[in-house]
Every structure is written in structure tokens, then in C-alpha cells.
Design a protein around this motif. Structure first.
Motif, mmCIF file in Angstrom:
data_model
loop_
_atom_site.group_PDB
_atom_site.id
_atom_site.type_symbol
_atom_site.label_atom_id
_atom_site.label_comp_id
_atom_site.label_asym_id
_atom_site.label_seq_id
_atom_site.Cartn_x
_atom_site.Cartn_y
_atom_site.Cartn_z
ATOM 1 N N LEU A 39 -4.796 -3.775 0.035
ATOM 2 C CA LEU A 39 -4.259 -3.592 -0.609
ATOM 3 C C LEU A 39 -5.010 -2.432 -1.279
ATOM 4 O O LEU A 39 -4.177 -0.981 -1.645
ATOM 5 N N GLN A 40 -6.384 -1.583 -0.993
ATOM 6 C CA GLN A 40 -6.747 -0.239 -1.993
ATOM 7 C C GLN A 40 -5.972 1.186 -1.316
ATOM 8 O O GLN A 40 -5.547 1.708 -1.714
ATOM 9 N N SER A 41 -5.628 0.867 0.679
ATOM 10 C CA SER A 41 -5.292 2.066 0.890
ATOM 11 C C SER A 41 -4.245 1.907 0.430
ATOM 12 O O SER A 41 -3.237 2.816 0.645
ATOM 13 N N GLY A 42 -3.336 1.010 -0.045
ATOM 14 C CA GLY A 42 -2.032 1.166 0.045
ATOM 15 C C GLY A 42 -1.537 1.393 -1.674
ATOM 16 O O GLY A 42 -0.818 1.816 -2.157
ATOM 17 N N PHE A 43 -2.343 0.975 -2.594
ATOM 18 C CA PHE A 43 -2.349 1.015 -3.574
ATOM 19 C C PHE A 43 -2.732 2.887 -3.655
ATOM 20 O O PHE A 43 -2.106 3.762 -4.838
ATOM 21 N N GLU A 44 -3.611 3.436 -3.187
ATOM 22 C CA GLU A 44 -3.797 5.285 -3.182
ATOM 23 C C GLU A 44 -2.632 5.772 -2.972
ATOM 24 O O GLU A 44 -2.932 6.973 -3.087
ATOM 25 N N ARG A 45 -1.855 5.517 -2.075
ATOM 26 C CA ARG A 45 -0.898 6.553 -1.467
ATOM 27 C C ARG A 45 -0.022 5.945 -2.398
ATOM 28 O O ARG A 45 0.685 7.703 -1.699
ATOM 29 N N LEU A 46 0.779 5.704 -2.963
ATOM 30 C CA LEU A 46 1.338 5.228 -4.064
ATOM 31 C C LEU A 46 1.020 6.344 -5.276
ATOM 32 O O LEU A 46 1.492 6.865 -5.896
ATOM 33 N N ALA A 47 -0.285 7.337 -5.038
ATOM 34 C CA ALA A 47 -0.701 7.827 -6.487
ATOM 35 C C ALA A 47 -0.124 9.247 -6.389
ATOM 36 O O ALA A 47 0.120 8.780 -7.322
ATOM 37 N N ASP A 48 0.504 9.575 -5.732
ATOM 38 C CA ASP A 48 1.096 10.939 -4.994
ATOM 39 C C ASP A 48 2.620 10.269 -5.201
ATOM 40 O O ASP A 48 3.485 11.682 -4.288
ATOM 41 N N PHE A 49 3.568 9.183 -5.115
ATOM 42 C CA PHE A 49 4.280 8.709 -4.626
ATOM 43 C C PHE A 49 5.686 10.114 -6.219
ATOM 44 O O PHE A 49 5.830 10.562 -6.476
ATOM 45 N N PRO A 50 6.478 10.440 -4.976
ATOM 46 C CA PRO A 50 7.197 11.440 -5.396
ATOM 47 C C PRO A 50 8.225 10.999 -6.588
ATOM 48 O O PRO A 50 8.798 12.381 -6.914
ATOM 49 N N MET A 51 8.685 9.824 -6.706
ATOM 50 C CA MET A 51 9.627 9.117 -7.348
ATOM 51 C C MET A 51 9.310 8.063 -8.214
ATOM 52 O O MET A 51 8.725 7.267 -7.681
ATOM 53 N N PRO A 52 10.323 7.554 -8.986
ATOM 54 C CA PRO A 52 9.946 6.182 -10.388
ATOM 55 C C PRO A 52 9.624 5.313 -8.938
ATOM 56 O O PRO A 52 10.306 4.640 -8.576
ATOM 57 N N PHE A 53 8.575 4.731 -8.457
ATOM 58 C CA PHE A 53 8.317 2.835 -8.220
ATOM 59 C C PHE A 53 8.331 2.184 -9.284
ATOM 60 O O PHE A 53 7.646 2.274 -9.944
ATOM 61 N N TRP A 54 8.759 0.311 -8.575
ATOM 62 C CA TRP A 54 8.262 -0.709 -8.417
ATOM 63 C C TRP A 54 7.258 -1.381 -7.127
ATOM 64 O O TRP A 54 7.980 -1.296 -6.477
ATOM 65 N N LEU A 55 5.959 -1.364 -7.709
ATOM 66 C CA LEU A 55 6.080 -2.282 -6.641
ATOM 67 C C LEU A 55 5.516 -3.786 -7.213
ATOM 68 O O LEU A 55 5.212 -4.581 -8.126
ATOM 69 N N ALA A 56 6.191 -5.195 -6.278
ATOM 70 C CA ALA A 56 6.129 -6.058 -6.747
ATOM 71 C C ALA A 56 4.620 -6.684 -6.136
ATOM 72 O O ALA A 56 4.782 -6.491 -5.374
ATOM 73 N N LEU A 57 4.636 -8.264 -6.786
ATOM 74 C CA LEU A 57 3.353 -8.271 -6.430
ATOM 75 C C LEU A 57 3.595 -10.183 -7.477
ATOM 76 O O LEU A 57 3.313 -10.368 -8.868
ATOM 77 N N PHE A 58 3.586 -10.701 -5.817
ATOM 78 C CA PHE A 58 4.113 -12.340 -6.490
ATOM 79 C C PHE A 58 2.780 -13.531 -6.914
ATOM 80 O O PHE A 58 1.744 -13.541 -5.770
ATOM 81 N N VAL A 59 2.033 -13.256 -7.513
ATOM 82 C CA VAL A 59 0.708 -13.552 -8.166
ATOM 83 C C VAL A 59 -0.248 -14.830 -7.830
ATOM 84 O O VAL A 59 -0.437 -15.110 -7.882
ATOM 85 N N GLU A 60 1.342 -15.817 -7.507
ATOM 86 C CA GLU A 60 1.235 -17.160 -7.354
ATOM 87 C C GLU A 60 0.685 -17.513 -6.030
ATOM 88 O O GLU A 60 0.003 -18.535 -5.623
ATOM 89 N N GLY A 61 1.417 -16.430 -4.899
ATOM 90 C CA GLY A 61 1.199 -16.517 -3.415
ATOM 91 C C GLY A 61 1.491 -16.842 -2.878
ATOM 92 O O GLY A 61 1.838 -16.795 -1.092
ATOM 93 N N THR A 62 2.399 -17.990 -2.806
ATOM 94 C CA THR A 62 3.741 -18.265 -2.405
ATOM 95 C C THR A 62 4.604 -19.166 -3.056
ATOM 96 O O THR A 62 4.611 -19.094 -4.404
ATOM 97 N N ARG A 63 5.398 -18.878 -2.404
ATOM 98 C CA ARG A 63 7.285 -19.902 -3.180
ATOM 99 C C ARG A 63 6.950 -21.592 -3.529
ATOM 100 O O ARG A 63 6.101 -21.889 -3.097
#
Length: 316
Positions: free
Chosen positions: A85-109
Motif C-alpha cells: 500500500l505504501q509503495s502504491g500510494f507513493e507512486r500516485l504523488a506525481d500522477f499527471p491527471m485527476p485520479f480516483w483510488l477506490a478502497l472497499f474498506v469492508e474487505g469483501t462483498r
């Protein structure tokens, strides 16, 4: 699949124009597709990302596209996932356009079996007993807020509900041409308004799901979904043209392929190839359908309700 979006005008105008962390209840097998549709209508489909379970990336076509789009895949082991997660979040710091990052906090359907597990767990601990959502797992959410809040201005809290008296959308229903009406409430929260401590962030998430549960209960009981405005998300014609073009192109390419094969292979070989091709397509479709089967859930722990949310849910 018909999607109805409820949001205030300010939130609706900002969709697709800013970085956002998106959290939602995990209601149906195709919540990711609902997210894709909303992102496409908001103009940010190409930068719509999500945190997914590791198994999803091996799904034919869909999983591969998620993998190539740089989604964050987790193994459901916090010791390894924390670094991922930390690595993935750090890659987004310089993302060149508006992004959405979806997180399903319940962890399952969401399923009734998983809900029963969550209810039994909550009752055994003297915690708020959910009726329409599962108990959120907050470690990933806390990590996301901690690492993203310096460059992501907003959290979109989405509440998803299937219209009353209608079945939830599935791959099988889509393949059969059966539609479902999905209602989505989008509420925008400023990232700066969240607590600074890890415990405070976790409690904010838990309170949000208690409020979400109460709202869904009201909808299922009184058929009142939201007092927010029903927004017109439109149906872009360009998407229809693209679909028609690629459908026609693939159909033409398939016909030409079989014509070319008939020049070099005997009739029985062409038939055998056709049967193998149809079997492969059927096999892939079966994998996609089975991928939407619900999995066992593990309830979260340490779920308490803050006094502010408790008071807001008391009868008036």
C-alpha cells in the motif's frame, strides 16, 4: 445496468476534476463496473484505480487490464500489504491527471452469510450491530489517508444500493441482457477535515459506515434513498460509437481469420479450431461468472461508535 447518482451540485461538478480517495460499501459482484461507469461519465476512467485482492489480476481480460493500469493488489496479509500500500500510494504523488483510488474498506462483498457473521461478532462485543453493511477494516483506510492527505484533497464516500425489489447485478444477468437499477449517493469530505491521529481516522471510517447503514435501512424500510439531488450523468455517444466500431472490427477479423484458415487447413481442422475457439470463449465467460461468487469474510475488531454519531442516530 442503469445507475442513478445522487449528490449535491458542488460535489457533482468536482467529479473527475480532482484527486480523490473513494470509499464505498461493497454491495454487489460488479461494484468495480459501477465505478468504471461513473468514472467514464466523469471523464477520468483512464485514471480510475482501486485496491483489489491479489487473485483479481489473473482474471481474463478484466483482471489483466487492472494489472496493466497499475491497480494496487493485496494478499490480505498486513505484514506484506502494508508495504504494498505504501509503495502504491507513493507512486500516485506525481500522477499527471485527476485520479480516483477506490478502497472497499469492508474487505469483501456483502452477503447475508457474511452479515450474520458480522452481526454475531458485534453482538458478542457489545458493538453496534449492522443490518446492511459489514464492519469496516480500517488499517488500509488509515494508511491511505495518512499517505494521501498531502496531495489528495477529498474523500468521496459512496453508498451503493440496488433498487428495491430488484436483484443485484451479476455477470450472468448482464450476459442474459437483464438490467438492474443501482442507486449511488456520493458525499464529498475534505481530507483536511479528517482527524490527525490513526485512531481518529479509524473512528471516522467506522462512524461513516454506521451512518451508511442507517441510511440504507431507511431506504429499504421507507423507500427513501437520499435528499440529495438526482444528477444527470448522461450517456456519451462516443462510447457507443467506440463499442460499435470494435464489435464490428472483431466480428470482421474473426470471419477473415476463418476464411484464411480454410485456405491452409482441411474442413475438419477448421471445424476443430472453431470448436476449440468457442470452448475457450465459454471457459473465459465461466471464469468471469465464478469470479463473482462471494467469499468468506473475517469481521473487523474494535468497532465503537463515537458520541456524535450515536446522538445523530437517536430517534427525534
Amino acid at each position: 445496468m442503469q445507475i442513478e447518482v445522487y449528490a449535491d451540485d458542488e460535489t457533482f461538478e468536482l467529479l473527475g476534476k480532482e484527486h480523490a480517495l473513494v470509499i464505498s460499501n461493497h454491495k454487489s459482484d460488479l461494484d468495480w463496473l459501477i465505478g468504471w461507469i461513473l468514472a467514464q461519465r466523469s471523464g477520468c476512467l483512464g485514471s480510475a484505480l482501486a485496491v483489489m485482492k491479489n487473485e483479481a489480476k489473473v482474471l481474463p481480460i478484466i483482471g489483466w487490464s487492472m494489472w496493466f493500469s497499475d491497480y494496487v493488489f493485496l494478499e490480505r496479509s498486513w505484514g506484506r500489504d502494508e508495504r504494498t500500500l505504501q509503495s502504491g500510494f507513493e507512486r500516485l504523488a506525481d500522477f499527471p491527471m485527476p485520479f480516483w483510488l477506490a478502497l472497499f474498506v469492508e474487505g469483501t462483498r456483502f452477503t447475508q452469510a457474511k452479515l450474520q457473521v458480522a452481526q454475531e461478532f458485534a453482538a458478542s462485543r457489545g458493538l453496534p450491530v449492522p443490518k446492511n453493511v459489514l464492519i469496516p477494516r480500517t488499517k488500509g483506510f488509515v494508511s491511505a489517508v495518512t499517505h494521501l492527505r498531502s496531495f489528495v484533497p477529498a474523500i468521496y464516500d459512496a453508498t451503493v444500493a440496488v433498487a428495491n425489489s430488484q436483484p443485484a447485478p451479476t455477470f450472468l444477468r448482464i450476459f442474459r441482457g437483464q438490467s438492474s437499477v443501482i442507486k449511488v449517493l456520493v458525499e464529498r469530505h475534505s481530507m483536511r477535515g479528517l482527524p490527525e491521529t490513526a485512531d481518529g481516522i479509524a473512528q471516522w471510517c467506522k462512524d461513516a459506515f454506521v451512518t451508511k447503514d442507517a441510511m440504507l435501512e431507511k431506504y429499504f424500510d421507507k423507500d427513501i434513498f437520499s435528499d440529495k439531488k438526482l444528477q444527470d450523468i448522461g450517456r456519451p455517444k462516443m462510447s457507443l460509437f467506440v463499442m460499435i466500431f470494435w464489435s464490428g472490427f472483431l466480428a470482421y477479423a474473426t470471419v477473415r481469420l476463418f476464411q484464411w484458415l480454410s485456405l491452409f487447413l482441411a474442413s475438419w481442422q477448421v471445424i476443430a479450431f472453431s470448436v476449440a475457439f468457442l470452448f475457450l470463449v465459454t471457459f473465459i465467460m465461466q471464469i468471469l461468472i465464478q469470479s463473482s461468487e462471494s467469499e468468506r469474510s473475517t469481521p473487523a475488531t474494535n468497532f465503537t461508535l463515537s458520541e456524535g454519531t450515536r446522538q445523530s442516530l437517536l430517534p427525534k
